[in-house]
Design an enzyme around this catalytic site. Structure first.
Site, PDB file in Angstrom:
ATOM      1  CB  SER A  35     -85.492  16.770 -73.993  1.00 45.06           C
ATOM      2  OG  SER A  35     -86.832  16.405 -73.922  1.00 45.06           O
ATOM      3  CG  ASP A  38     -81.834  20.067 -76.533  1.00 45.39           C
ATOM      4  OD1 ASP A  38     -81.853  20.886 -77.477  1.00 45.39           O
ATOM      5  OD2 ASP A  38     -82.113  20.368 -75.356  1.00 45.39           O
ATOM      6  CB  SER A  83     -74.264  30.994 -71.673  1.00 44.41           C
ATOM      7  OG  SER A  83     -73.048  30.602 -72.273  1.00 44.41           O
ATOM      8  CG  LEU A  84     -74.536  30.175 -66.072  1.00 40.22           C
ATOM      9  CD1 LEU A  84     -75.608  29.879 -65.047  1.00 40.22           C
ATOM     10  CD2 LEU A  84     -73.332  30.819 -65.410  1.00 40.22           C
ATOM     11  CE  LYS A 116     -79.513  27.441 -67.109  1.00 42.13           C
ATOM     12  NZ  LYS A 116     -80.417  27.521 -68.236  1.00 42.13           N
ATOM     13  CE  LYS A 308     -76.360  34.043 -60.183  1.00 42.02           C
ATOM     14  NZ  LYS A 308     -76.854  35.378 -60.401  1.00 42.02           N
ATOM     15  CE  LYS A 332     -79.234  23.463 -68.686  1.00 46.27           C
ATOM     16  NZ  LYS A 332     -78.897  23.060 -70.020  1.00 46.27           N
TER      17      LYS A 332
HETATM   18  S1  IVH Z   1     -77.582  33.850 -63.441  1.00 43.42           S
HETATM   19  C1  IVH Z   1     -73.579  34.277 -66.505  1.00 43.42           C
HETATM   20  N1  IVH Z   1     -79.887  32.925 -62.682  1.00 43.42           N
HETATM   21  O1  IVH Z   1     -79.566  30.703 -67.793  1.00 43.42           O
HETATM   22  C2  IVH Z   1     -75.035  34.192 -66.468  1.00 43.42           C
HETATM   23  N2  IVH Z   1     -79.351  32.789 -64.971  1.00 43.42           N
HETATM   24  O2  IVH Z   1     -76.969  29.387 -69.051  1.00 43.42           O
HETATM   25  C3  IVH Z   1     -75.502  34.163 -65.057  1.00 43.42           C
HETATM   26  N3  IVH Z   1     -81.107  31.751 -66.327  1.00 43.42           N
HETATM   27  O3  IVH Z   1     -77.951  33.270 -69.490  1.00 43.42           O
HETATM   28  C4  IVH Z   1     -76.956  34.114 -65.052  1.00 43.42           C
HETATM   29  N4  IVH Z   1     -82.530  31.416 -64.704  1.00 43.42           N
HETATM   30  O4  IVH Z   1     -80.534  33.375 -69.280  1.00 43.42           O
HETATM   31  C5  IVH Z   1     -79.073  33.119 -63.709  1.00 43.42           C
HETATM   32  N5  IVH Z   1     -81.872  32.166 -61.833  1.00 43.42           N
HETATM   33  C6  IVH Z   1     -81.078  32.362 -62.874  1.00 43.42           C
HETATM   34  C7  IVH Z   1     -81.429  31.983 -64.172  1.00 43.42           C
HETATM   35  C8  IVH Z   1     -80.537  32.217 -65.208  1.00 43.42           C
HETATM   36  C9  IVH Z   1     -82.313  31.283 -65.998  1.00 43.42           C
HETATM   37  C10 IVH Z   1     -80.547  31.703 -67.700  1.00 43.42           C
HETATM   38  C11 IVH Z   1     -79.898  32.975 -68.119  1.00 43.42           C
HETATM   39  C12 IVH Z   1     -78.479  32.610 -68.413  1.00 43.42           C
HETATM   40  C13 IVH Z   1     -78.554  31.141 -68.645  1.00 43.42           C
HETATM   41  C14 IVH Z   1     -77.269  30.480 -68.277  1.00 43.42           C
END
Ligand code: IVH
Length: 686
Positions: A35, A38, A83-84, A116, A308, A332
């Site tokens: 952090s 960042d 990514s998200l 996450k 999701k 986050k």
């Molecule tokens: S679902 C479209 N589930 O976080 C990607 N991702 O910023 C959907 N990550 O690229 C991923 N824990 O590397 C998902 N429980 C989780 C996750 C997870 C960590 C990471 C992953 C992804 C990034 C998204």
């Protein structure tokens, strides 16, 4: 060099970020928190947005995320590894749901949320059940083949197992569909490579014993490890894999995200058991709050949740924007550390005479709230941190509430930053006081300050005519109350009861009741009187009024920054510093809280009256009233009473003869000079 110039600050930030990045990626031994990185990166980005002409191709901001390093074979992903988008609060989650609703009108959607994990993304390719390849995310289209390294991860099965029979299922599994088909053809399992906290601690303990440098955090270590070219070295570092996605050539094989998790577990891989289905936004938000408090107890590090849309057909239909799918977001949790620059160090004198140093900095968001000052506690702490004005510091929130200075980023110290000479600081800010430091005490105190005496004075001041004007709470009563231990701070007067007073010789039935009533009627004092009554150094009657008019509540005044305070007419740096220091003193923060918990609610009434916006200076003496009376009258009509002629003075009231220099000044500012009769007319005509 000082860092007042943006180009100098930019250069310094780049140099430092590049060195952190080298320690992280090349030496695999990061020296700072993510952090903090960042936060510094964010500052650089902001400066570059402000001064785009200063952007250079070698700036870390110009590096494409997840750039490939040499040494590993590049492999294209079967489907982009996206990514998200980040969201930070309920409003942003609501906005996301609204967007989905708009794109899929009338459709009910179920959500699926998981923790996450803070590691690195990896795709495992199984052909007919056999692990054939492991690929990092890379630039989302093309990743690195890290198969040899991933094979060393003990919880990655080299062969998928056949679906367990229903009786063998994990608790909570509701697998409806047959997973044996995943053992045929291509099955891609995506997930996160992490180092569990306990493994990280144990690894560092071993390194400590061996006299090796310690690793700073599990995520960087996991990322660095998986990029090691020597798989033997990787095998010595205990990594784990946790899956979050399952892909098949035929998307219908995986109807929902919750099904993917069940299938993943059935095939012999780990997926978080915390992940759940939610049918409403409320449920999702409950999950968010639950893990905000519990996340530290997880076996791995996390910085949030993934939310999701559960149905995969809907997920696909929603499509992507840039690198991000519309159907998922990352929630986050707010960063608990950030960097900022110390602009000043000010000292607050508490009611016991203790001097508390306070660092004032550029406002910065830490754990979700804006922070602009932090107590430095005492001279020893200043020396321990070696914090100087101009320093870039790391701020964190202790117990998530009180901001603290954690450390100084020495690399960003301007060359002219001088060490703090605390004694000199005290002498400069309080020239009228003397301080000493009792043996064995870390705190400097006002010399000879008897804390009872200071308390008596402050209560007397609070109750005095100019401030709250509490009837019969004069010097003698205050002394009696403090000496009896009934009043230990300003707010305590509101806790007094008639019976308490009757125990003291000074009080009888009538006088006790009278005082208690007099205090009770001052539970909702005008804000400006209350501010004045707090006894903040340099805050006199007019300043208190100006503060009340500007901030309108005590909470807003409490949170005011140096800039906001200095923007108030008539308030300069010294006064602003004094106000910031007073509110940053933990004792005073507690006092303000205590007032409000005792039901003391200052009120603010918008200024009205025919003199609003008019500023008066009186010189000489008046015949028909005292200056104080004139000032009161002017203020009650909304006017401002100034002590010296300034640019914005409206009237100079000349009582008797006006000195030549004042006259000249008034004329140069084009200020109207009036006599006592004209003033009386202005005041009385209302
Ligand atoms: S679902 C479209 N589930 O976080 C990607 N991702 O910023 C959907 N990550 O690229 C991923 N824990 O590397 C998902 N429980 C989780 C996750 C997870 C960590 C990471 C992953 C992804 C990034 C998204």
């Amino acid at each position: 060099m000082t860092q007042n110039q943006p180009n100098e600050r930019i250069t310094e930030l780049r140099r430092l970020l590049a060195s952190y990045s080298y320690q992280y990626h090349v030496l695999d031994s990061p020296t700072i928190d993510d952090s903090v990185y960042d936060s510094l990166f964010g500052e650089l980005k902001k400066l570059e947005a402000q001064y785009p002409e200063l952007i250079t191709p070698d700036s870390p901001t110009q590096r494409v995320g997840g750039e490939l390093l040499g040494g590993f074979k590049k492999v294209a992903h079967s489907m982009r590894m996206l990514s998200l988008n980040d969201v930070f609060d309920q409003a942003e989650v609501e906005a996301w749901v609204k967007r989905i609703d708009k794109l899929l009108p009338g459709r009910m959607h179920e959500f699926f949320a998981d923790i996450k994990m803070d590691g690195l993304a990896c795709a495992l390719i199984y052909q007919d059940g056999l692990l054939t390849q492991a690929i990092t995310r890379g630039d989302s289209f093309v990743g690195e083949d890290v198969t040899a390294n991933v094979r060393t991860i003990k919880n990655v099965p080299l062969r998928l197992i056949a679906a367990r029979k229903p009786t063998q299922r994990l608790q909570g599994d509701t697998l409806q569909n047959d997973t044996s088909k995943f053992l045929v053809g291509r099955t891609e399992i995506r997930g996160e490579i992490v180092m569990l906290k306990k493994d990280f601690v144990a690894l560092n303990e071993r390194r400590k014993e061996a006299g090796l440098p310690l690793f700073a955090n599990p995520r960087n270590l996991a990322a660095g490890t998986i990029r090691q070219l020597n798989p033997k070295l990787v095998a010595e570092r205990p990594l784990s894999f946790r899956a979050y996605d399952l892909l098949r050539d035929n998307p219908r094989d995986v109807p929902t995200n919750s099904f993917a998790y069940e299938a993943i577990r059935a095939l012999g891989l780990a997926a978080n058991l915390q992940a759940s289905i939610f049918t409403s936004l409320n449920g999702v938000m409950q999950f968010v709050h639950e893990w905000d408090t519990k996340r530290n107890s997880l076996p791995f590090n996390t910085d949030g949740l993934v939310i999701k849309v559960n149905d995969r057909a809907q997920y696909v239909r929603l499509g992507t924007v840039g690198k991000q799918p519309r159907a998922a977001v990352a929630y986050k949790y707010a960063a608990e550390k950030a960097t900022t620059v110390v602009k000043d160090i000010v000292v607050s004198i508490g009611r016991t005479g203790a001097a508390t140093p306070v660092a004032v900095f550029n406002p910065v968001v830490v754990a979700g709230t804006t922070v602009q000052h932090a107590s430095l506690h005492n001279a020893d702490e200043i020396a321990r941190l070696d914090v100087r004005i101009g320093d870039t510091v790391v701020i964190f929130k202790a117990g998530d509430i009180i901001p603290q200075v954690e450390s100084v980023v020495l690399e960003l110290r301007p060359v002219d930053a001088k060490p703090v000479d605390y004694k000199r600081l005290l002498a400069e800010q309080y020239p009228e006081l003397e301080f000493d430091r009792p043996i064995g005490d870390v705190v400097y105190r006002v010399k000879g300050a008897d804390s009872d005496l200071m308390l008596k004075r402050s209560v007397q001041y609070y109750a005095s005519k100019g401030a709250l004007d509490i009837d019969t709470l004069g010097e003698k009563n205050v002394v009696a109350l403090v000496d009896a231990g009934l009043v230990k701070d300003l707010a305590d007067i509101y806790t007094l009861a008639v019976d308490d007073l009757l125990q003291l010789d000074r009080f009888a039935d009538v006088s006790a009741n009278k005082l208690i009533d007099a205090i009770a009627v001052k539970k909702t004092p005008p804000l400006e009187k209350f501010i004045l009554g707090l006894g903040i150094r340099h805050v006199g009657t007019q300043t208190a009024i100006d503060l009340a008019n500007t901030f309108e509540t005590i909470e807003r005044l409490q949170q005011a920054s140096m800039e906001q305070l200095e923007a108030v007419d008539g308030i300069g740096k010294v006064v602003a510093e004094s106000i910031v220091a007073w509110f940053a003193d933990p004792d005073n923060e507690a006092l303000i809280d205590k007032f409000s918990s005792l039901g003391v609610v200052p009120f603010y009434q918008k200024k009205t009256g025919k003199l609003v916006g008019q500023n008066f200076v009186i010189t000489g003496s008046l015949d028909s009233m005292t200056r104080d009376e004139a000032a009161d009258r002017i203020r009650s009509l909304g006017g401002t009473f100034q002590t010296a002629v300034a640019k914005d003075t409206t009237y100079l009231v000349a009582g008797g003869k006006v000195g030549a220099s004042k006259l000249k000044k008034a004329e140069s500012y084009d200020i109207t000079i009036i006599n006592e009769q004209e003033l009386t007319k202005l005041i009385e005509d209302s």
